[in-house]
Design a protein around this motif. Sequence first.
Motif, PDB file in Angstrom:
ATOM      1  N   ASP A  20       0.445  -0.783  -0.242  1.00 35.85           N
ATOM      2  CA  ASP A  20      -0.096   0.185  -0.252  1.00 35.85           C
ATOM      3  C   ASP A  20       0.604   1.286   0.300  1.00 35.85           C
ATOM      4  N   ARG A  21       2.129   1.320   0.746  1.00 40.49           N
ATOM      5  CA  ARG A  21       2.754   2.682   1.227  1.00 40.49           C
ATOM      6  C   ARG A  21       3.528   3.302  -0.341  1.00 40.49           C
ATOM      7  N   LYS A  22       4.303   1.673  -1.450  1.00 44.26           N
ATOM      8  CA  LYS A  22       4.018   1.825  -2.334  1.00 44.26           C
ATOM      9  C   LYS A  22       3.265   2.064  -3.777  1.00 44.26           C
ATOM     10  N   SER A  23       2.360   2.035  -3.251  1.00 42.16           N
ATOM     11  CA  SER A  23       1.077   1.942  -3.939  1.00 42.16           C
ATOM     12  C   SER A  23       0.507   3.610  -3.974  1.00 42.16           C
ATOM     13  N   LEU A  24       0.538   4.260  -2.494  1.00 41.77           N
ATOM     14  CA  LEU A  24       0.489   5.374  -2.261  1.00 41.77           C
ATOM     15  C   LEU A  24       1.708   6.220  -2.713  1.00 41.77           C
ATOM     16  N   GLY A  25       2.865   5.333  -2.997  1.00 48.52           N
ATOM     17  CA  GLY A  25       4.209   6.787  -3.602  1.00 48.52           C
ATOM     18  C   GLY A  25       4.257   7.021  -4.834  1.00 48.52           C
ATOM     19  N   ALA A  26       3.735   5.698  -6.028  1.00 47.20           N
ATOM     20  CA  ALA A  26       3.630   5.739  -7.241  1.00 47.20           C
ATOM     21  C   ALA A  26       1.261   6.690  -7.304  1.00 47.20           C
ATOM     22  N   SER A  27       1.311   6.994  -6.602  1.00 50.49           N
ATOM     23  CA  SER A  27      -0.178   7.161  -6.841  1.00 50.49           C
ATOM     24  C   SER A  27      -0.336   9.072  -7.306  1.00 50.49           C
ATOM     25  N   VAL A  28       0.592   9.029  -5.960  1.00 54.68           N
ATOM     26  CA  VAL A  28       1.036  10.592  -5.217  1.00 54.68           C
ATOM     27  C   VAL A  28       2.608  11.881  -6.157  1.00 54.68           C
ATOM     28  N   VAL A  29       3.022  10.663  -7.094  1.00 51.83           N
ATOM     29  CA  VAL A  29       4.564  11.020  -7.811  1.00 51.83           C
ATOM     30  C   VAL A  29       3.501  11.079  -9.550  1.00 51.83           C
ATOM     31  N   GLY A  30       3.062  10.364  -9.733  1.00 57.46           N
ATOM     32  CA  GLY A  30       1.915  10.649 -10.699  1.00 57.46           C
ATOM     33  C   GLY A  30       1.077  11.597 -10.778  1.00 57.46           C
ATOM     34  N   GLN A  31       0.745  12.072  -9.703  1.00 54.72           N
ATOM     35  CA  GLN A  31      -0.280  13.322  -9.468  1.00 54.72           C
ATOM     36  C   GLN A  31       0.467  14.777  -9.935  1.00 54.72           C
ATOM     37  N   LEU A  32       1.590  14.324  -9.332  1.00 59.84           N
ATOM     38  CA  LEU A  32       2.457  15.782  -8.617  1.00 59.84           C
ATOM     39  C   LEU A  32       2.641  15.897 -10.297  1.00 59.84           C
ATOM     40  N   LEU A  33       3.245  15.119 -11.178  1.00 58.27           N
ATOM     41  CA  LEU A  33       3.368  15.540 -12.437  1.00 58.27           C
ATOM     42  C   LEU A  33       2.290  15.783 -13.208  1.00 58.27           C
ATOM     43  N   GLU A  34       1.331  15.375 -12.663  1.00 60.50           N
ATOM     44  CA  GLU A  34       0.217  15.486 -13.492  1.00 60.50           C
ATOM     45  C   GLU A  34      -0.770  17.370 -13.272  1.00 60.50           C
ATOM     46  N   TRP A  35       0.003  17.362 -12.421  1.00 59.60           N
ATOM     47  CA  TRP A  35      -0.564  18.706 -11.281  1.00 59.60           C
ATOM     48  C   TRP A  35       0.248  19.649 -12.086  1.00 59.60           C
ATOM     49  N   TYR A  36       1.569  19.357 -11.535  1.00 54.59           N
ATOM     50  CA  TYR A  36       2.996  20.278 -12.126  1.00 54.59           C
ATOM     51  C   TYR A  36       2.316  21.032 -13.951  1.00 54.59           C
ATOM     52  N   GLU A  37       2.038  19.651 -14.813  1.00 52.96           N
ATOM     53  CA  GLU A  37       1.710  19.759 -16.174  1.00 52.96           C
ATOM     54  C   GLU A  37       0.394  20.853 -16.134  1.00 52.96           C
ATOM     55  N   TRP A  38       0.030  20.507 -15.580  1.00 49.78           N
ATOM     56  CA  TRP A  38      -1.934  21.371 -14.950  1.00 49.78           C
ATOM     57  C   TRP A  38      -1.495  22.835 -15.039  1.00 49.78           C
ATOM     58  N   SER A  39      -0.805  23.115 -13.882  1.00 44.42           N
ATOM     59  CA  SER A  39      -0.018  24.376 -13.133  1.00 44.42           C
ATOM     60  C   SER A  39       0.677  25.239 -14.059  1.00 44.42           C
ATOM     61  N   SER A  40       1.351  24.400 -15.009  1.00 41.13           N
ATOM     62  CA  SER A  40       2.282  24.867 -15.795  1.00 41.13           C
ATOM     63  C   SER A  40       1.163  25.860 -16.812  1.00 41.13           C
TER      64      SER A  40
END
Length: 453
Positions: A20-40
Amino acid sequence: MTSVSTTSPHSPQAKAKDGDRKSLGASVVGQLLEWYEWSSYAVFAPFIAAAMFDKSNPTSALLATFGVFAIGFLARPLGGIIFGIIADKKGRKNVLMTTILMMAAASVVIGILPSYESIGVWASLGLLIIRVLQGFAHGGESAAANSYIPEIAPKHKRGQWGSLVYVAIFGGSVIAYTLGGMISLVLSEEQIASWGWRIPFLLGAVAAVIAMIMRRHMQESEVYEQSNKPASATEAREEHHDNLPHPDPRFVQVKQRKKHSVLVSILLVIGMVSGVTSSHYTWSSYVSTYAIKHEGMSTQGTYWVTVVAQVIALISLPLWGRLSDRIGRKPVIYTFAVLLAILQLPMMNLIDSRPWTLLVASTVALVVVSAGGALLASVMSEVFPTNQRTKGIGLAYSISVAVFGGTAPYIFQMFVARDLAWMSSVYVIILCLLTLISMRFLPETKGIELQHA
């Protein structure tokens, strides 16, 4: 609203597992990059306006840019509904893989799209179409993430884990503004306007490949998997739990919530999210453009103080989530709504051409906004049943963000252009009061077990 049950210490929500912790990290990293693209897009809005719209009327071009920003949000409810249905039937992981691929592809296209000078109105139309596709993908991403992370979280840490969804939102914005600041240091404003604004979109697409690789190894949430077990097993499990003693008075409240419809939950969540999303996009996306265009603040100074303010707010997010795990969701949401309603006008009036004014105003406002944002995932996941959770969140959250969040920069710019800047703050204050009222009618859900059916 929701129907949940108190379960044994061996339930999926009782404690965190390594997977679950690894899945949490993978989910958050993906969201981080998506929100980076959106915020740009918001970070480089003034330069995108000049590149993709008619330069003869800068104000009109800026309004058009924010209009495209808002239209991208209007596509989110459709994405939330469609991907929400898929996630509730086929699983959260499949949707999270698909949405990050769509966002990466759209980011590449924005980075290479010809300018208005090259292809005229087709540039504006192309940007509009791409942002609609991004909004569609973003609606699905937000719905799945706001379901997935609370489902894999231990119930006594759901507020803290759920806050990481908003950490990704702030984190993506921080990366975008940091890169904006670095680009403004290296390139002149003419170079940024010519080609420099394209860099963040191309880099974001490359980084998304890493996130896709990480998400391939994500595990489906056990809460979702148990909800899709054969009906006989599910019914037997529910009958067993219903026959257990339930000394906690919250169980009685949970049972009573079965009488409420999902539609009521959707309407209340729309209201609850409205104040959070409008204030978030006001203070994370619009104020930087306002400071540059209307107060004469330097571009470089604006980017860096915005980064500092958002980093401080980002750090506060897990603390707000942890506090809600201790004292409840309602007190923390109430704190956000009341404080921001009081501080909105004074903080906006503080901003002038000096960067420190934006630093103080943004930091104070964003830390308060974090109190509301940190709890969105946990509250939304706790008021919808598992078999309708992603669809319910996708519809309610996307509608609220599209109507009240995505339009906030456009509404602010429209009022400012008419010398009615104070009306923009009144708009945010009214929505904070709507959040307060909506939360009053939502149940306290701290520590409950998510439904497995």
